[in-house]
Structures are given as C-alpha cells and as structure tokens.
Design a protein around this motif. Structure first.
Motif, PDB file in Angstrom:
ATOM      1  N   ILE A 106       0.848  -1.183   0.000  1.00 53.60           N
ATOM      2  CA  ILE A 106       0.000   0.000   0.000  1.00 53.60           C
ATOM      3  C   ILE A 106       0.891   1.242   0.000  1.00 53.60           C
ATOM      4  O   ILE A 106       1.907   1.290   0.702  1.00 53.60           O
ATOM      5  N   LYS A 107       0.539   2.212  -0.843  1.00 54.07           N
ATOM      6  CA  LYS A 107       1.342   3.434  -0.955  1.00 54.07           C
ATOM      7  C   LYS A 107       0.863   4.556  -0.044  1.00 54.07           C
ATOM      8  O   LYS A 107       1.654   5.406   0.351  1.00 54.07           O
ATOM      9  N   ALA A 108      -0.436   4.564   0.260  1.00 58.76           N
ATOM     10  CA  ALA A 108      -0.990   5.655   1.059  1.00 58.76           C
ATOM     11  C   ALA A 108      -0.267   5.756   2.396  1.00 58.76           C
ATOM     12  O   ALA A 108      -0.087   4.742   3.083  1.00 58.76           O
ATOM     13  N   PRO A 109       0.187   6.933   2.791  1.00 55.25           N
ATOM     14  CA  PRO A 109       0.905   7.083   4.062  1.00 55.25           C
ATOM     15  C   PRO A 109       0.000   6.833   5.268  1.00 55.25           C
ATOM     16  O   PRO A 109      -1.207   7.084   5.223  1.00 55.25           O
ATOM     17  N   HIS A 110       0.603   6.282   6.314  1.00 52.10           N
ATOM     18  CA  HIS A 110      -0.081   6.067   7.593  1.00 52.10           C
ATOM     19  C   HIS A 110      -1.283   5.123   7.479  1.00 52.10           C
ATOM     20  O   HIS A 110      -2.225   5.202   8.266  1.00 52.10           O
ATOM     21  N   LYS A 111      -1.236   4.242   6.484  1.00 46.99           N
ATOM     22  CA  LYS A 111      -2.271   3.233   6.343  1.00 46.99           C
ATOM     23  C   LYS A 111      -1.619   1.875   6.153  1.00 46.99           C
ATOM     24  O   LYS A 111      -0.483   1.769   5.709  1.00 46.99           O
ATOM     25  N   GLY A 112      -2.361   0.816   6.520  1.00 40.24           N
ATOM     26  CA  GLY A 112      -1.842  -0.532   6.357  1.00 40.24           C
ATOM     27  C   GLY A 112      -2.813  -1.403   5.582  1.00 40.24           C
ATOM     28  O   GLY A 112      -3.941  -0.992   5.283  1.00 40.24           O
ATOM     29  N   LEU A 113      -2.372  -2.596   5.253  1.00 38.71           N
ATOM     30  CA  LEU A 113      -3.244  -3.552   4.585  1.00 38.71           C
ATOM     31  C   LEU A 113      -4.380  -3.957   5.522  1.00 38.71           C
ATOM     32  O   LEU A 113      -4.262  -3.826   6.745  1.00 38.71           O
ATOM     33  N   LYS A 114      -5.449  -4.466   4.988  1.00 32.21           N
ATOM     34  CA  LYS A 114      -6.652  -4.741   5.778  1.00 32.21           C
ATOM     35  C   LYS A 114      -6.398  -5.789   6.859  1.00 32.21           C
ATOM     36  O   LYS A 114      -5.454  -6.569   6.787  1.00 32.21           O
ATOM     37  N   ASP A 115      -7.298  -5.824   7.850  1.00 32.06           N
ATOM     38  CA  ASP A 115      -7.118  -6.667   9.033  1.00 32.06           C
ATOM     39  C   ASP A 115      -6.928  -8.139   8.692  1.00 32.06           C
ATOM     40  O   ASP A 115      -6.176  -8.848   9.348  1.00 32.06           O
ATOM     41  N   GLY A 116      -7.612  -8.631   7.675  1.00 33.51           N
ATOM     42  CA  GLY A 116      -7.527 -10.044   7.317  1.00 33.51           C
ATOM     43  C   GLY A 116      -6.166 -10.475   6.815  1.00 33.51           C
ATOM     44  O   GLY A 116      -5.929 -11.675   6.617  1.00 33.51           O
ATOM     45  N   ILE A 117      -5.251  -9.524   6.627  1.00 34.46           N
ATOM     46  CA  ILE A 117      -3.935  -9.856   6.081  1.00 34.46           C
ATOM     47  C   ILE A 117      -3.139 -10.748   7.026  1.00 34.46           C
ATOM     48  O   ILE A 117      -2.321 -11.564   6.590  1.00 34.46           O
ATOM     49  N   ILE A 118      -3.368 -10.645   8.330  1.00 38.31           N
ATOM     50  CA  ILE A 118      -2.613 -11.461   9.284  1.00 38.31           C
ATOM     51  C   ILE A 118      -2.931 -12.945   9.094  1.00 38.31           C
ATOM     52  O   ILE A 118      -2.035 -13.798   9.128  1.00 38.31           O
ATOM     53  N   GLU A 119      -4.198 -13.278   8.879  1.00 37.16           N
ATOM     54  CA  GLU A 119      -4.563 -14.682   8.628  1.00 37.16           C
ATOM     55  C   GLU A 119      -3.949 -15.174   7.323  1.00 37.16           C
ATOM     56  O   GLU A 119      -3.527 -16.337   7.226  1.00 37.16           O
TER      57      GLU A 119
ATOM     58  N   ILE B 207      -1.106 -14.173   6.093  1.00 39.96           N
ATOM     59  CA  ILE B 207       0.310 -14.382   6.390  1.00 39.96           C
ATOM     60  C   ILE B 207       0.507 -15.688   7.154  1.00 39.96           C
ATOM     61  O   ILE B 207       1.430 -16.457   6.877  1.00 39.96           O
ATOM     62  N   LYS B 208      -0.355 -15.952   8.121  1.00 36.75           N
ATOM     63  CA  LYS B 208      -0.267 -17.204   8.874  1.00 36.75           C
ATOM     64  C   LYS B 208      -0.394 -18.413   7.960  1.00 36.75           C
ATOM     65  O   LYS B 208       0.340 -19.392   8.083  1.00 36.75           O
ATOM     66  N   ASN B 209      -1.354 -18.349   7.035  1.00 32.94           N
ATOM     67  CA  ASN B 209      -1.554 -19.460   6.113  1.00 32.94           C
ATOM     68  C   ASN B 209      -0.324 -19.688   5.245  1.00 32.94           C
ATOM     69  O   ASN B 209       0.085 -20.829   5.012  1.00 32.94           O
ATOM     70  N   LEU B 210       0.269 -18.602   4.759  1.00 31.06           N
ATOM     71  CA  LEU B 210       1.484 -18.732   3.949  1.00 31.06           C
ATOM     72  C   LEU B 210       2.625 -19.312   4.772  1.00 31.06           C
ATOM     73  O   LEU B 210       3.401 -20.141   4.286  1.00 31.06           O
ATOM     74  N   LEU B 211       2.736 -18.878   6.005  1.00 33.10           N
ATOM     75  CA  LEU B 211       3.806 -19.354   6.870  1.00 33.10           C
ATOM     76  C   LEU B 211       3.651 -20.852   7.164  1.00 33.10           C
ATOM     77  O   LEU B 211       4.644 -21.572   7.292  1.00 33.10           O
ATOM     78  N   ASN B 212       2.413 -21.316   7.234  1.00 33.61           N
ATOM     79  CA  ASN B 212       2.156 -22.727   7.526  1.00 33.61           C
ATOM     80  C   ASN B 212       2.200 -23.621   6.288  1.00 33.61           C
ATOM     81  O   ASN B 212       2.226 -24.849   6.404  1.00 33.61           O
ATOM     82  N   SER B 213       2.190 -23.031   5.103  1.00 35.51           N
ATOM     83  CA  SER B 213       2.146 -23.811   3.876  1.00 35.51           C
ATOM     84  C   SER B 213       3.515 -24.412   3.552  1.00 35.51           C
ATOM     85  O   SER B 213       4.544 -23.733   3.635  1.00 35.51           O
ATOM     86  N   SER B 214       3.510 -25.672   3.141  1.00 33.20           N
ATOM     87  CA  SER B 214       4.755 -26.333   2.763  1.00 33.20           C
ATOM     88  C   SER B 214       5.287 -25.831   1.430  1.00 33.20           C
ATOM     89  O   SER B 214       6.434 -26.114   1.077  1.00 33.20           O
ATOM     90  N   GLN B 215       4.484 -25.089   0.678  1.00 32.55           N
ATOM     91  CA  GLN B 215       4.901 -24.623  -0.645  1.00 32.55           C
ATOM     92  C   GLN B 215       5.449 -23.206  -0.638  1.00 32.55           C
ATOM     93  O   GLN B 215       5.903 -22.709  -1.666  1.00 32.55           O
ATOM     94  N   THR B 216       5.422 -22.529   0.494  1.00 34.38           N
ATOM     95  CA  THR B 216       5.970 -21.181   0.592  1.00 34.38           C
ATOM     96  C   THR B 216       7.485 -21.246   0.674  1.00 34.38           C
ATOM     97  O   THR B 216       8.039 -21.911   1.543  1.00 34.38           O
ATOM     98  N   ARG B 217       8.154 -20.557  -0.228  1.00 37.30           N
ATOM     99  CA  ARG B 217       9.614 -20.572  -0.273  1.00 37.30           C
ATOM    100  C   ARG B 217      10.226 -19.277   0.255  1.00 37.30           C
ATOM    101  O   ARG B 217      11.404 -19.239   0.623  1.00 37.30           O
ATOM    102  N   ALA B 218       9.464 -18.205   0.262  1.00 38.16           N
ATOM    103  CA  ALA B 218       9.944 -16.932   0.804  1.00 38.16           C
ATOM    104  C   ALA B 218       8.742 -16.146   1.307  1.00 38.16           C
ATOM    105  O   ALA B 218       7.662 -16.200   0.708  1.00 38.16           O
ATOM    106  N   LEU B 219       8.918 -15.428   2.420  1.00 34.74           N
ATOM    107  CA  LEU B 219       7.828 -14.640   2.994  1.00 34.74           C
ATOM    108  C   LEU B 219       8.430 -13.488   3.794  1.00 34.74           C
ATOM    109  O   LEU B 219       9.034 -13.710   4.843  1.00 34.74           O
ATOM    110  N   ARG B 220       8.279 -12.297   3.282  1.00 32.83           N
ATOM    111  CA  ARG B 220       8.803 -11.100   3.957  1.00 32.83           C
ATOM    112  C   ARG B 220       7.684 -10.084   4.110  1.00 32.83           C
ATOM    113  O   ARG B 220       6.861  -9.928   3.214  1.00 32.83           O
TER     114      ARG B 220
END
Length: 298
Positions: free
Chosen positions: A213-226, A228-241
């Motif tokens: 997101i480019k807009a200053p002082h704003k973040g991605l929507k609340d559901g983004i944490i879930e 990220i968790k799913n990607l972190l738990n996936s065996s197919q994720t090779r990079a996550l930053r």
C-alpha cells in the motif's frame, strides 16, 4: 553406535518444526492433549482414517506420557500414487501395490503442555508426509464442534506480538509448485490455492508476488494477518517477507521460524524405531525451550 556386524549403523536426518497449538470450543481455549488422551482411553492407539483430498489420513501410535505432560503419536498419510522404480541401467517400471494397500508416510509428533495452560506441537517433517495444516484439518473434520489450528513459533515473538499496534505495509512471498501431484492446499489458504492454479494454467514452477500500500499512515486490511499465517504454515511457501510501519528493513518470517534437526539410527529394515524418534523430539524441544518459554511464559 555399531550394529552386530561391527559397522556403523545408518542414520537419517529429519527437520523438526514447532507450533503453538490452539483448540477452541465456542471461542474458549480447551486442551488438545486432554482431547487426545480421552480418545486414547476410548479407542486405543489408532484413530479412524478419513479422506482429505485424494489421500487418506489417520492418527496412529497415540501414547500419553506417564506424567501427563505430553502425548505422542504419528500422523499417517496413505498415498494413492504409484511411484516409478528403476536401476542405473535404465530399467523402469511402475511399482504397484496389492489391493487395499497404499504407500504409508508417517510424521511423528509430540503435543506438550507449556506455561500458562498453553500447548505446543513438536512435529517431525517429511517431504511426502502430512503437513501440520493437514493434521489440523483432520482434527477439525473429526470434531466439527471445535476449531484446531497450529501457528508457527517464531524465534523472536508471536505474530500477534510482532504486528500488535503496527501497520503492515507490504507482504512479499514466493510459492513453489508441489512435486507431489496429490498435494492439496489448505482450503483457508486462498493465496496458495490461487497461486497453484495459476502455475498449473501457465506451466510455471514458481510464482513471486507482492502486495503493498502506498498511502501514508495506512496498512493492509485486518484479514492480512490470517493470510500471512496461512502462507507461513504452507509447505509450498519458499519466501515470505513483511514490511511493517517504522521498520527500516522487511522481516523475513521464514528465517524467524523455530526449527531444529534430529538424527536417528535406522533399524535393519531401513526405518527408525518410533521410540527413538519420540525421544529425539523430546530432546529437540529441550534445545528450543528458551523460545517456547519466551512465547508461552509472557
């Protein structure tokens, strides 16, 4: 250690991952260890097999510890594929099993009690075996009244603590096409599911994506944490930053995961004894106890 012939016994190395176990009933935390202990008292070491995707899964070798501090077992996957076998001379053939038989992959685990009534999952990984995401799906499908999930334990802090009060500005990830054609992503992991469908349609092997997101002082929507968790738990994720507000550099979540390795001596049949694997997992937990205490002791 030497075998009876005087030679060194063969060994095999396994990766070990660590997860925070959650088992909710009506949004109230309950004990997954107590649940499995009750199942063991009723059904014994082997629980029923169910189908998830194209494979069957089952919990086997379920064994509560004498002191009640943990329960161990194996998450078994019955593979339906027929692999090729061959020799360096070039001979190849499909290895076919008799009716009713499948290739069996087992991931041994320990569910251990931690501080503040929390529980951890210490999980022996394998390439073709069941992932912890499939393990939680098995539990949820066999007990729909409760919700089970396993979240990666990080070396520094939990995801919630990492993100608390901070805006997530960007998520960059890389997903690989699975080698196992029977692989089924977690239905809740829509980013991995969509990425694999795109790879199938294009013939690609990897996909790299970034959401920001480019807009200053704003973040991605609340559901983004879930997500990220799913990607972190996936065996197919090779990079996550991830990039959070007020941080100079992105956080490499793959590098932050608590992991370990164990080496197990193999029996004459080429497989390790279950008792040796469980003992190695207990020792592995002891090596990483400072990370567990940091998360659960707060």
């Amino acid at each position: 250690m030497n075998n009876l012939t005087g030679g060194a016994m063969a060994q095999k190395e396994y990766k070990v991952r660590f997860y925070a176990a959650s088992f909710l009933q009506d949004n109230i935390p309950t004990s997954l260890i107590d649940y499995f202990t009750q199942l063991h008292a009723t059904y014994g070491e082997t629980l029923r097999a169910i189908t998830i995707g194209e494979n069957q899964y089952q919990i086997k070798n379920l064994t509560p510890s004498a002191d009640g501090r943990y329960i161990s077992g194996a998450f078994a996957k019955y593979r339906k594929d027929s692999p090729l076998i061959g020799s360096p001379t070039g001979d190849e053939e499909v290895f076919k099993l008799t009716d009713g038989k499948s290739f069996l992959e087992k991931n041994n685990f320990i569910l251990h009690r931690e501080q503040n009534d929390c529980e951890s999952l210490i999980y022996q990984m394998s390439l073709e075996g069941g992932h912890p995401a499939s393990f939680s799906r098995y539990i949820n499908l066999t007990n729909p009244d409760r919700l089970c999930s396993f979240d990666d334990i990080l070396t520094s802090k939990s995801l919630e603590e990492l993100f608390r009060g901070r805006l997530i500005r960007a998520v960059a990830f890389r997903i690989a096409k699975p080698q196992n054609k029977t692989y089924q992503p977690d239905p809740e992991d829509t980013w991995t599911k969509d990425a694999l469908e795109f790879l199938d349609s294009t013939g690609g092997t990897f996909i790299t994506s970034k959401v920001s997101i480019k807009a200053p002082h704003k973040g991605l929507k609340d559901g983004i944490i879930e997500k990220i968790k799913n990607l972190l738990n996936s065996s197919q994720t090779r990079a996550l930053r991830i990039k959070v507000e007020d941080a100079d550099e992105p956080i490499d979540l793959m590098a932050e995961r608590v992991m370990d390795k164990i080496r197990i001596e193999l029996n004459d049949n080429g497989h390790p004894a279950i008792i040796d694997i469980i003992a190695a997992l207990i020792t592995s937990r002891a090596r990483q106890l400072h990370h567990l205490d940091h998360l659960f002791g707060g």
